[in-house]
Design an enzyme around this catalytic site. Sequence first.
Site, PDB file in Angstrom:
ATOM      1  N   SER A 124     -32.573 -23.529  16.946  1.00 61.07           N
ATOM      2  CA  SER A 124     -31.564 -24.452  16.457  1.00 61.07           C
ATOM      3  C   SER A 124     -31.779 -25.834  17.043  1.00 61.07           C
ATOM      4  O   SER A 124     -32.246 -25.968  18.185  1.00 61.07           O
ATOM      5  CB  SER A 124     -30.198 -23.921  16.885  1.00 61.07           C
ATOM      6  N   TYR A 148     -24.179 -20.223  23.448  1.00 66.11           N
ATOM      7  CA  TYR A 148     -24.971 -19.991  22.231  1.00 66.11           C
ATOM      8  C   TYR A 148     -26.264 -20.801  22.285  1.00 66.11           C
ATOM      9  O   TYR A 148     -27.357 -20.268  22.065  1.00 66.11           O
ATOM     10  CB  TYR A 148     -24.154 -20.373  20.980  1.00 66.11           C
ATOM     11  N   LYS A 152     -30.572 -19.772  22.582  1.00 64.19           N
ATOM     12  CA  LYS A 152     -31.685 -20.224  21.739  1.00 64.19           C
ATOM     13  C   LYS A 152     -32.788 -20.810  22.621  1.00 64.19           C
ATOM     14  O   LYS A 152     -33.971 -20.508  22.436  1.00 64.19           O
ATOM     15  CB  LYS A 152     -31.205 -21.269  20.725  1.00 64.19           C
TER      16      LYS A 152
HETATM   17  P1  NAD Z   1     -25.235 -14.846   9.902  1.00 63.97           P
HETATM   18  O1  NAD Z   1     -24.211 -14.430  10.888  1.00 63.97           O
HETATM   19  O2  NAD Z   1     -24.833 -15.059   8.496  1.00 63.97           O
HETATM   20  O3  NAD Z   1     -26.459 -13.812   9.905  1.00 63.97           O
HETATM   21  C1  NAD Z   1     -26.840 -13.121  11.058  1.00 63.97           C
HETATM   22  C2  NAD Z   1     -27.022 -11.661  10.670  1.00 63.97           C
HETATM   23  O4  NAD Z   1     -27.449 -10.931  11.829  1.00 63.97           O
HETATM   24  C3  NAD Z   1     -25.737 -11.013  10.191  1.00 63.97           C
HETATM   25  O5  NAD Z   1     -26.006 -10.327   8.976  1.00 63.97           O
HETATM   26  C4  NAD Z   1     -25.362 -10.037  11.301  1.00 63.97           C
HETATM   27  O6  NAD Z   1     -24.715  -8.883  10.789  1.00 63.97           O
HETATM   28  C5  NAD Z   1     -26.720  -9.724  11.907  1.00 63.97           C
HETATM   29  N1  NAD Z   1     -26.714  -9.350  13.330  1.00 63.97           N
HETATM   30  C6  NAD Z   1     -26.189 -10.013  14.389  1.00 63.97           C
HETATM   31  N2  NAD Z   1     -26.443  -9.358  15.532  1.00 63.97           N
HETATM   32  C7  NAD Z   1     -27.162  -8.255  15.203  1.00 63.97           C
HETATM   33  C8  NAD Z   1     -27.738  -7.193  15.939  1.00 63.97           C
HETATM   34  N3  NAD Z   1     -27.625  -7.114  17.271  1.00 63.97           N
HETATM   35  N4  NAD Z   1     -28.429  -6.230  15.268  1.00 63.97           N
HETATM   36  C9  NAD Z   1     -28.564  -6.302  13.911  1.00 63.97           C
HETATM   37  N5  NAD Z   1     -28.049  -7.268  13.167  1.00 63.97           N
HETATM   38  C10 NAD Z   1     -27.345  -8.247  13.802  1.00 63.97           C
HETATM   39  O7  NAD Z   1     -25.927 -16.175  10.498  1.00 63.97           O
HETATM   40  P2  NAD Z   1     -26.942 -17.201   9.832  1.00 63.97           P
HETATM   41  O8  NAD Z   1     -26.220 -18.482   9.635  1.00 63.97           O
HETATM   42  O9  NAD Z   1     -27.633 -16.569   8.703  1.00 63.97           O
HETATM   43  O10 NAD Z   1     -27.935 -17.437  11.047  1.00 63.97           O
HETATM   44  C11 NAD Z   1     -29.151 -16.717  11.175  1.00 63.97           C
HETATM   45  C12 NAD Z   1     -29.836 -17.155  12.459  1.00 63.97           C
HETATM   46  O11 NAD Z   1     -30.046 -18.576  12.431  1.00 63.97           O
HETATM   47  C13 NAD Z   1     -29.020 -16.870  13.720  1.00 63.97           C
HETATM   48  O12 NAD Z   1     -29.901 -16.474  14.747  1.00 63.97           O
HETATM   49  C14 NAD Z   1     -28.410 -18.219  14.037  1.00 63.97           C
HETATM   50  O13 NAD Z   1     -28.135 -18.362  15.415  1.00 63.97           O
HETATM   51  C15 NAD Z   1     -29.516 -19.173  13.598  1.00 63.97           C
HETATM   52  N6  NAD Z   1     -29.033 -20.523  13.272  1.00 63.97           N
HETATM   53  C16 NAD Z   1     -28.018 -20.683  12.375  1.00 63.97           C
HETATM   54  C17 NAD Z   1     -27.538 -21.973  12.090  1.00 63.97           C
HETATM   55  C18 NAD Z   1     -26.412 -22.172  11.119  1.00 63.97           C
HETATM   56  O14 NAD Z   1     -25.796 -23.249  11.130  1.00 63.97           O
HETATM   57  N7  NAD Z   1     -26.100 -21.211  10.252  1.00 63.97           N
HETATM   58  C19 NAD Z   1     -28.107 -23.102  12.714  1.00 63.97           C
HETATM   59  C20 NAD Z   1     -29.152 -22.900  13.615  1.00 63.97           C
HETATM   60  C21 NAD Z   1     -29.606 -21.613  13.894  1.00 63.97           C
HETATM   61  N1  UFG Z   2     -16.475 -31.268  11.471  1.00 65.17           N
HETATM   62  C1  UFG Z   2     -15.234 -31.773  11.126  1.00 65.17           C
HETATM   63  N2  UFG Z   2     -14.264 -30.891  10.746  1.00 65.17           N
HETATM   64  C2  UFG Z   2     -14.477 -29.540  10.672  1.00 65.17           C
HETATM   65  C3  UFG Z   2     -15.752 -29.035  11.018  1.00 65.17           C
HETATM   66  C4  UFG Z   2     -16.725 -29.937  11.421  1.00 65.17           C
HETATM   67  O1  UFG Z   2     -15.005 -32.980  11.194  1.00 65.17           O
HETATM   68  O2  UFG Z   2     -13.550 -28.794  10.338  1.00 65.17           O
HETATM   69  C5  UFG Z   2     -17.552 -32.211  11.857  1.00 65.17           C
HETATM   70  C6  UFG Z   2     -18.100 -31.993  13.256  1.00 65.17           C
HETATM   71  O3  UFG Z   2     -17.333 -32.698  14.209  1.00 65.17           O
HETATM   72  C7  UFG Z   2     -19.532 -32.510  13.109  1.00 65.17           C
HETATM   73  C8  UFG Z   2     -19.886 -32.172  11.665  1.00 65.17           C
HETATM   74  O4  UFG Z   2     -18.647 -31.984  10.989  1.00 65.17           O
HETATM   75  O5  UFG Z   2     -19.557 -33.904  13.259  1.00 65.17           O
HETATM   76  C9  UFG Z   2     -20.720 -30.898  11.534  1.00 65.17           C
HETATM   77  O6  UFG Z   2     -20.074 -29.836  12.217  1.00 65.17           O
HETATM   78  P1  UFG Z   2     -20.471 -28.302  12.015  1.00 65.17           P
HETATM   79  O7  UFG Z   2     -19.494 -27.481  12.804  1.00 65.17           O
HETATM   80  O8  UFG Z   2     -20.619 -27.993  10.571  1.00 65.17           O
HETATM   81  O9  UFG Z   2     -21.948 -28.238  12.629  1.00 65.17           O
HETATM   82  P2  UFG Z   2     -22.479 -28.572  14.104  1.00 65.17           P
HETATM   83  O10 UFG Z   2     -23.457 -29.698  13.952  1.00 65.17           O
HETATM   84  O11 UFG Z   2     -21.379 -28.737  15.055  1.00 65.17           O
HETATM   85  O12 UFG Z   2     -23.260 -27.235  14.504  1.00 65.17           O
HETATM   86  C10 UFG Z   2     -24.128 -26.542  13.610  1.00 65.17           C
HETATM   87  C11 UFG Z   2     -24.100 -25.045  13.920  1.00 65.17           C
HETATM   88  C12 UFG Z   2     -24.732 -24.769  15.255  1.00 65.17           C
HETATM   89  C13 UFG Z   2     -26.112 -25.352  15.292  1.00 65.17           C
HETATM   90  C14 UFG Z   2     -26.098 -26.820  14.938  1.00 65.17           C
HETATM   91  C15 UFG Z   2     -27.531 -27.281  14.800  1.00 65.17           C
HETATM   92  O13 UFG Z   2     -22.756 -24.591  13.943  1.00 65.17           O
HETATM   93  O14 UFG Z   2     -24.844 -23.395  15.422  1.00 65.17           O
HETATM   94  O15 UFG Z   2     -25.439 -27.031  13.690  1.00 65.17           O
HETATM   95  O16 UFG Z   2     -27.595 -28.627  14.556  1.00 65.17           O
HETATM   96  F1  UFG Z   2     -26.610 -25.201  16.527  1.00 65.17           F
END
Ligand code: NAD
Ligand code: UFG
Length: 333
Positions: A124, A148, A152
């Site tokens: 991330s 979290y 990572k």
């Molecule tokens: P998500 O929660 O939709 O998907 C994660 C999946 O992993 C889920 O289906 C959950 O059931 C499964 N899971 C969690 N722990 C498990 C375990 N121990 N064994 C088996 N399955 C398990 O999340 P996502 O948004 O698709 O994110 C996927 C990956 O990308 C994650 O590692 C997350 O940290 C990373 N990531 C997400 C974002 C974001 O904003 N969505 C940003 C940066 C990194």
């Molecule tokens: N925000 C609002 N109102 C809300 C939610 C968010 O104003 O209800 C703002 C936040 O302050 C920020 C922007 O919208 O400025 C984006 O916020 P998000 O919560 O959508 O995303 P973040 O950038 O905080 O974090 C996300 C994921 C993290 C990941 C990161 C990587 O949640 O897991 O992006 O850049 F690590």
Amino acid sequence: MNILVTGGAGYIGSHTCVELLKNNHSIIIADNLCNSKIETLDRIKQISNKELTFYQIDVTDASAVESIFSSHQIDGVIHFAGLKAVGESVSKPLEYYYNNIVSTMILAKACITYKVNKFVFSSSATVYGENKVPFVETMDLLPTTNPYGETKAMSERILRDAAKANPGFSVSLLRYFNPVGAHESGLIGEAPNGIPNNLMPYVTQVAKGKLEKLRVFGNDYPTVDGTGVRDYIHVVDLAEGHVVAIEKLTEGVHIYNLGTGQGTSVLQLLQAFQEANNIKIPYDIVDRRSGDIAICYADASKAERDLGWKAKRGVNEMCRDAWRFEKGYDEEQ
Ligand code: NAD
Ligand code: UFG
């Protein structure tokens, strides 16, 4: 290739499974469904018109993981499974460290034992902390503000050390920026449990009338309009990035930012959503959210240079697709 996708029923994982199947890879999904629904698997099959193999297992269970590796010829692993709620990681740090780090170690060990040489990891942009934008892969990582983010950064280090000690074991660390949007079919997308933490799902739920008003967290940041700036990336672009990352993975450890390189403020995203969907989103400006940084966007040039991958979809498409999915989404499904 025959690819093991952990967390393949989740938001980013399900879109990546669709793209892998579209590119004629076979997939085995391992997911414990702690944050996803079994129906998503049928939707992946429906979109791609292909079959897949599914194991409902916890990837922190070493023997369950081992049994998958011993019964399939696997060419590569894409490890999405993880817990991802930043706020929850502060209140449940041990669950986060255990789930996200133990799973990475167990999968890396199984790969080394079974000579599976390709490992793609969901990292991330949070690992950059408060570095200066745009974030470049060569930057020293700064501490993150929550457990979290630490999971990572630590998982990256573990995989880097494992690759160094085991020539042949090759790793791609993909640092995602802010994934939003959904598949154009409207069949898969982001469906968070409870009240969303992230901006786009919050906006779509206000649009649907499930939530009353958006709270904009702060308008006194040093940005174009005072609201937080992020690099939003369409989830299908992100999914396509995984396909090339695993197909083109060469020996060693490779780090790639998967973002667009464009910063968008909260108010700009809101404006784009309203225009793309012709819906008014009421909002209030409230205090900053603790732990938020002002600006985060990628230097996305390395992925383009090395992998020939570049995000193609713009903010309007992200807003349209996110809304199409939310509109058709029924929680009872
Ligand atoms: P998500 O929660 O939709 O998907 C994660 C999946 O992993 C889920 O289906 C959950 O059931 C499964 N899971 C969690 N722990 C498990 C375990 N121990 N064994 C088996 N399955 C398990 O999340 P996502 O948004 O698709 O994110 C996927 C990956 O990308 C994650 O590692 C997350 O940290 C990373 N990531 C997400 C974002 C974001 O904003 N969505 C940003 C940066 C990194
Ligand atoms: N925000 C609002 N109102 C809300 C939610 C968010 O104003 O209800 C703002 C936040 O302050 C920020 C922007 O919208 O400025 C984006 O916020 P998000 O919560 O959508 O995303 P973040 O950038 O905080 O974090 C996300 C994921 C993290 C990941 C990161 C990587 O949640 O897991 O992006 O850049 F690590």
